[in-house]
Scaffold this active site. Structure first.
Site, PDB file in Angstrom:
ATOM      1  N   ARG A  90      -6.509   4.076  -7.510  1.00 25.55           N
ATOM      2  CA  ARG A  90      -6.568   5.476  -7.930  1.00 25.55           C
ATOM      3  C   ARG A  90      -7.225   5.629  -9.291  1.00 25.55           C
ATOM      4  O   ARG A  90      -7.894   6.602  -9.562  1.00 25.55           O
ATOM      5  CB  ARG A  90      -5.137   6.043  -7.976  1.00 25.55           C
ATOM      6  CG  ARG A  90      -5.033   7.383  -8.659  1.00 25.55           C
ATOM      7  CD  ARG A  90      -3.640   7.976  -8.535  1.00 25.55           C
ATOM      8  NE  ARG A  90      -3.276   8.167  -7.143  1.00 25.55           N
ATOM      9  CZ  ARG A  90      -2.052   8.008  -6.658  1.00 25.55           C
ATOM     10  NH1 ARG A  90      -1.068   7.637  -7.454  1.00 25.55           N
ATOM     11  NH2 ARG A  90      -1.818   8.205  -5.386  1.00 25.55           N
ATOM     12  N   TYR A  91      -7.018   4.678 -10.156  1.00 24.22           N
ATOM     13  CA  TYR A  91      -7.536   4.735 -11.524  1.00 24.22           C
ATOM     14  C   TYR A  91      -8.717   3.778 -11.661  1.00 24.22           C
ATOM     15  O   TYR A  91      -8.822   2.815 -10.910  1.00 24.22           O
ATOM     16  CB  TYR A  91      -6.430   4.355 -12.507  1.00 24.22           C
ATOM     17  CG  TYR A  91      -5.270   5.313 -12.516  1.00 24.22           C
ATOM     18  CD1 TYR A  91      -5.406   6.586 -13.067  1.00 24.22           C
ATOM     19  CD2 TYR A  91      -4.042   4.959 -11.970  1.00 24.22           C
ATOM     20  CE1 TYR A  91      -4.344   7.465 -13.090  1.00 24.22           C
ATOM     21  CE2 TYR A  91      -2.970   5.843 -11.987  1.00 24.22           C
ATOM     22  CZ  TYR A  91      -3.127   7.092 -12.545  1.00 24.22           C
ATOM     23  OH  TYR A  91      -2.081   7.966 -12.567  1.00 24.22           O
ATOM     24  N   ARG A  94      -7.646  -0.257 -12.630  1.00 27.44           N
ATOM     25  CA  ARG A  94      -6.446  -0.959 -12.177  1.00 27.44           C
ATOM     26  C   ARG A  94      -6.075  -0.582 -10.751  1.00 27.44           C
ATOM     27  O   ARG A  94      -6.380   0.515 -10.293  1.00 27.44           O
ATOM     28  CB  ARG A  94      -5.271  -0.690 -13.113  1.00 27.44           C
ATOM     29  CG  ARG A  94      -4.974   0.771 -13.376  1.00 27.44           C
ATOM     30  CD  ARG A  94      -4.401   0.912 -14.798  1.00 27.44           C
ATOM     31  NE  ARG A  94      -3.874   2.233 -15.085  1.00 27.44           N
ATOM     32  CZ  ARG A  94      -4.618   3.260 -15.471  1.00 27.44           C
ATOM     33  NH1 ARG A  94      -5.931   3.145 -15.536  1.00 27.44           N
ATOM     34  NH2 ARG A  94      -4.053   4.415 -15.744  1.00 27.44           N
ATOM     35  N   CYS A 103      13.061  -5.198  -0.323  1.00 26.14           N
ATOM     36  CA  CYS A 103      13.611  -4.978  -1.667  1.00 26.14           C
ATOM     37  C   CYS A 103      15.013  -5.569  -1.732  1.00 26.14           C
ATOM     38  O   CYS A 103      15.652  -5.782  -0.702  1.00 26.14           O
ATOM     39  CB  CYS A 103      13.700  -3.496  -1.990  1.00 26.14           C
ATOM     40  SG  CYS A 103      12.105  -2.651  -1.953  1.00 26.14           S
ATOM     41  N   CYS A 107      16.829   1.793  -2.215  1.00 20.74           N
ATOM     42  CA  CYS A 107      17.226   2.943  -3.017  1.00 20.74           C
ATOM     43  C   CYS A 107      17.057   4.197  -2.176  1.00 20.74           C
ATOM     44  O   CYS A 107      15.995   4.420  -1.602  1.00 20.74           O
ATOM     45  CB  CYS A 107      16.340   3.041  -4.256  1.00 20.74           C
ATOM     46  SG  CYS A 107      16.191   1.477  -5.122  1.00 20.74           S
ATOM     47  N   CYS A 110      13.918   6.422  -2.725  1.00 22.38           N
ATOM     48  CA  CYS A 110      12.601   5.784  -2.710  1.00 22.38           C
ATOM     49  C   CYS A 110      11.508   6.720  -2.187  1.00 22.38           C
ATOM     50  O   CYS A 110      11.694   7.403  -1.192  1.00 22.38           O
ATOM     51  CB  CYS A 110      12.662   4.524  -1.852  1.00 22.38           C
ATOM     52  SG  CYS A 110      11.135   3.592  -1.901  1.00 22.38           S
ATOM     53  N   ARG A 112       8.653   5.478  -1.254  1.00 23.17           N
ATOM     54  CA  ARG A 112       7.814   4.652  -0.378  1.00 23.17           C
ATOM     55  C   ARG A 112       8.568   4.235   0.877  1.00 23.17           C
ATOM     56  O   ARG A 112       8.381   3.134   1.381  1.00 23.17           O
ATOM     57  CB  ARG A 112       7.365   3.399  -1.124  1.00 23.17           C
ATOM     58  CG  ARG A 112       6.208   3.681  -2.012  1.00 23.17           C
ATOM     59  CD  ARG A 112       5.341   2.437  -2.214  1.00 23.17           C
ATOM     60  NE  ARG A 112       4.532   2.692  -3.376  1.00 23.17           N
ATOM     61  CZ  ARG A 112       4.567   1.957  -4.478  1.00 23.17           C
ATOM     62  NH1 ARG A 112       5.320   0.882  -4.550  1.00 23.17           N
ATOM     63  NH2 ARG A 112       3.831   2.293  -5.494  1.00 23.17           N
ATOM     64  N   ASP A 270       9.614  13.061  -7.118  1.00 21.07           N
ATOM     65  CA  ASP A 270       8.589  13.685  -6.287  1.00 21.07           C
ATOM     66  C   ASP A 270       9.184  14.290  -5.020  1.00 21.07           C
ATOM     67  O   ASP A 270      10.194  13.831  -4.514  1.00 21.07           O
ATOM     68  CB  ASP A 270       7.550  12.634  -5.860  1.00 21.07           C
ATOM     69  CG  ASP A 270       6.736  12.135  -7.021  1.00 21.07           C
ATOM     70  OD1 ASP A 270       6.316  12.958  -7.842  1.00 21.07           O
ATOM     71  OD2 ASP A 270       6.529  10.906  -7.100  1.00 21.07           O
ATOM     72  N   ASP A 307       3.939  13.162 -11.010  1.00 22.58           N
ATOM     73  CA  ASP A 307       2.853  12.576 -10.240  1.00 22.58           C
ATOM     74  C   ASP A 307       2.235  13.720  -9.463  1.00 22.58           C
ATOM     75  O   ASP A 307       2.900  14.355  -8.650  1.00 22.58           O
ATOM     76  CB  ASP A 307       3.405  11.489  -9.309  1.00 22.58           C
ATOM     77  CG  ASP A 307       2.656  10.179  -9.492  1.00 22.58           C
ATOM     78  OD1 ASP A 307       1.413  10.229  -9.540  1.00 22.58           O
ATOM     79  OD2 ASP A 307       3.317   9.135  -9.586  1.00 22.58           O
ATOM     80  N   LYS A 314      -0.567  10.323 -12.511  1.00 17.28           N
ATOM     81  CA  LYS A 314       0.525  10.688 -13.412  1.00 17.28           C
ATOM     82  C   LYS A 314       0.013  11.611 -14.521  1.00 17.28           C
ATOM     83  O   LYS A 314      -1.014  11.336 -15.125  1.00 17.28           O
ATOM     84  CB  LYS A 314       1.111   9.432 -14.038  1.00 17.28           C
ATOM     85  CG  LYS A 314       1.673   8.461 -13.033  1.00 17.28           C
ATOM     86  CD  LYS A 314       2.104   7.168 -13.706  1.00 17.28           C
ATOM     87  CE  LYS A 314       2.567   6.146 -12.692  1.00 17.28           C
ATOM     88  NZ  LYS A 314       1.443   5.586 -11.900  1.00 17.28           N
TER      89      LYS A 314
HETATM   90  C1  LIG Z   1       1.299   4.296 -11.645  1.00 21.49           C
HETATM   91  C2  LIG Z   1       0.144   3.726 -11.025  1.00 21.49           C
HETATM   92  C3  LIG Z   1      -0.646   2.767 -11.686  1.00 21.49           C
HETATM   93  C4  LIG Z   1      -0.331   2.290 -13.087  1.00 21.49           C
HETATM   94  O1  LIG Z   1      -0.442   3.353 -13.978  1.00 21.49           O
HETATM   95  P1  LIG Z   1      -0.241   3.143 -15.559  1.00 21.49           P
HETATM   96  O2  LIG Z   1      -0.189   4.525 -16.096  1.00 21.49           O
HETATM   97  O3  LIG Z   1      -1.406   2.344 -16.033  1.00 21.49           O
HETATM   98  O4  LIG Z   1       1.045   2.401 -15.733  1.00 21.49           O
HETATM   99  C5  LIG Z   1      -1.758   2.281 -11.032  1.00 21.49           C
HETATM  100  N1  LIG Z   1      -2.086   2.700  -9.800  1.00 21.49           N
HETATM  101  C6  LIG Z   1      -1.352   3.622  -9.132  1.00 21.49           C
HETATM  102  C7  LIG Z   1      -1.785   4.041  -7.775  1.00 21.49           C
HETATM  103  C8  LIG Z   1      -0.223   4.168  -9.721  1.00 21.49           C
HETATM  104  O5  LIG Z   1       0.507   5.069  -9.053  1.00 21.49           O
HETATM  105  S1  SF4 Z   2      12.591   2.406  -5.272  1.00 23.91           S
HETATM  106 FE1  SF4 Z   2      11.881   1.849  -3.197  1.00 23.91          FE
HETATM  107  S2  SF4 Z   2      10.359   0.222  -3.536  1.00 23.91           S
HETATM  108 FE2  SF4 Z   2      11.556   0.410  -5.445  1.00 23.91          FE
HETATM  109  S3  SF4 Z   2      13.223  -1.096  -5.229  1.00 23.91           S
HETATM  110 FE3  SF4 Z   2      14.030   0.854  -4.514  1.00 23.91          FE
HETATM  111  S4  SF4 Z   2      13.661   0.815  -2.282  1.00 23.91           S
HETATM  112 FE4  SF4 Z   2      12.359  -0.762  -3.197  1.00 23.91          FE
END
Ligand SMILES: *Cc1c(COP(=O)(O)O)cnc(C)c1O
Ligand code: SF4
Length: 379
Positions: A90-91, A94, A103, A107, A110, A112, A270, A307, A314
């Site tokens: 996305r960025y 990175r 995990c 949680c 979560c 995801r 979110d 987000d 973010k």
């Molecule tokens: C949060 C995130 C990162 C890391 O973001 P930083 O602000 O550099 O900590 C990188 N990629 C994705 C897709 C993210 O959601």
């Molecule tokens: S928030 Fe989601 S991905 Fe993170 S540790 Fe908990 S269950 Fe796993």
């Protein structure tokens, strides 16, 4: 089998256990099991003090998860920003690299859930494509290992991934996003940190949400990481009933600094299918931030971020500190709500270097002010 693996094996996970131990209705427990399975390991279970407490809410399945089937499963559009399986790019510099769907605990909040829980949700066959993608994209200098929880991998598997990433010369730093120090600190062994420290610079970002999660065990885990030269950051999710209280957050962040963990992000929860009952109004987060800055060490003050839906990334939000601004001055307020007129460098001064007299600004009082978005707890 290592101790932490035994504790995963001994986790509460079945419908029968949920009905017996936590009094869930069987039909509800069955639906929850299909939606997002439970995993409450014996360590995290031992932190529960009473039903419905902040530890319980994070770990025990709840009927409220079933009430919003309309919400998005992938609110941050991570999947559509995935050029190859397991990578979200996305960025500019990175990537997020998903390495496992497992995990140490699942949680309930979560975001995801679509990726996490069942081992088929993230395929290990994608690893090679992910490495190739990172190799081909020389702009990637920061790889964030995520999941699931990368520390669910064995030391040997994790080392394979780290050494492969380290063979890519443009990868400068590797970050590990893991909740293990919080939910299963026994995973952080001397053997693990010794291995990790071979692949420096390594950063860990962990995820404490409540002061009760700071225990002798989790403190020890962070001490092992910090002693191995690994800087530890923390991401907290703001959640109703868990930590939506300035005093709780303040205590959490102060205690984190004591175990050498630096608060990094405070997330607005979110909009996510099955987790919306945790959401708080944005102003709750802004009020908490207002009660942190200036009141406790700046080191303990993270960024409050939302987000952006649809994958915008973010975005930091700040309480309103700027009351007025023009070419000559800015009017600001401090953490005690005292206002100050601060003389700015005028555009022609900046161009010509000729400096004017500032005295008038110190004598003047602000004539215009914007509303301060605060003290909204009047109800
Ligand atoms: C949060 C995130 C990162 C890391 O973001 P930083 O602000 O550099 O900590 C990188 N990629 C994705 C897709 C993210 O959601
Ligand atoms: S928030 Fe989601 S991905 Fe993170 S540790 Fe908990 S269950 Fe796993």
């Amino acid at each position: 089998m290592e101790l932490w693996q035994k504790m995963i094996r001994d986790s509460i996970h079945s419908v029968d256990q949920l009905v017996e131990k936590f009094g869930l209705d069987r039909k509800v427990a069955e639906k929850l099991d299909i939606f997002f399975q439970a995993r409450i390991n014996p360590y995290y279970l031992s932190l529960i003090r009473y039903p419905g407490d902040p530890i319980w809410l994070q770990s025990i399945p709840d009927e409220a998860e079933l009430s919003d089937y309309e919400s998005p499963e992938d609110p941050l559009k991570e999947d559509s920003m995935s050029p190859v399986p397991n990578i979200t790019h996305r960025y500019p510099d990175r990537v997020l690299f998903l390495t496992t769907s497992q995990c140490g605990m699942y949680c309930r909040f979560c975001t995801r859930k679509r990726k996490v829980g069942n081992s088929s949700k993230i395929s290990m066959k994608g690893l090679e494509a992910a490495f190739n993608y990172i190799e081909e994209h020389k702009e990637i200098r920061d790889v964030v290992l995520s999941g699931g929880d990368p520390l669910m991998l064995t030391d040997a598997m994790l080392e394979k991934i780290l050494s492969r990433l380290r063979s890519i010369t443009h990868v400068e730093i590797i970050r590990i996003g893991t909740r293990m120090p919080v939910v299963l600190p026994h995973r952080i062994t001397p053997k693990l940190v010794k291995m990790l420290s071979k692949y420096h610079p390594i950063y860990v970002n962990t995820h404490f949400n409540h002061p009760w999660e700071i225990t002798p065990e989790s403190s020890k885990a962070c001490e092992l990481l910090a002693d191995a030269g690994i800087p530890i950051g923390n991401q907290t999710v703001l959640m109703k009933g868990v930590n939506d209280d300035p005093e709780v957050i303040k205590e959490l962040f102060r205690k984190l600094l004591k175990i050498r963990v630096r608060p990094y992000y405070l997330y607005q929860a979110d909009l996510t299918k099955g987790a919306n009952h945790f959401r708080t109004p944005i102003k709750v987060g802004l009020e908490i931030m207002d009660k942190l800055r200036g009141h406790i060490s700046g080191l303990a003050v993270p960024y409050f971020v939302i987000d952006a839906p649809g994958g915008g990334g973010k975005i930091p939000l700040l309480p309103q500190y700027v009351l007025y601004q023009d070419d000559e001055k800015i009017v600001v307020r401090n953490y005690k709500y005292e206002t100050f007129v601060y003389p700015d460098v005028k555009p022609e001064e900046y161009r010509t270097g000729v400096v004017h007299n500032f005295e008038e600004y110190y004598e003047s009082t602000p004539t215009v002010s914007l509303p301060i978005i605060l003290n909204s707890s009047e109800e």
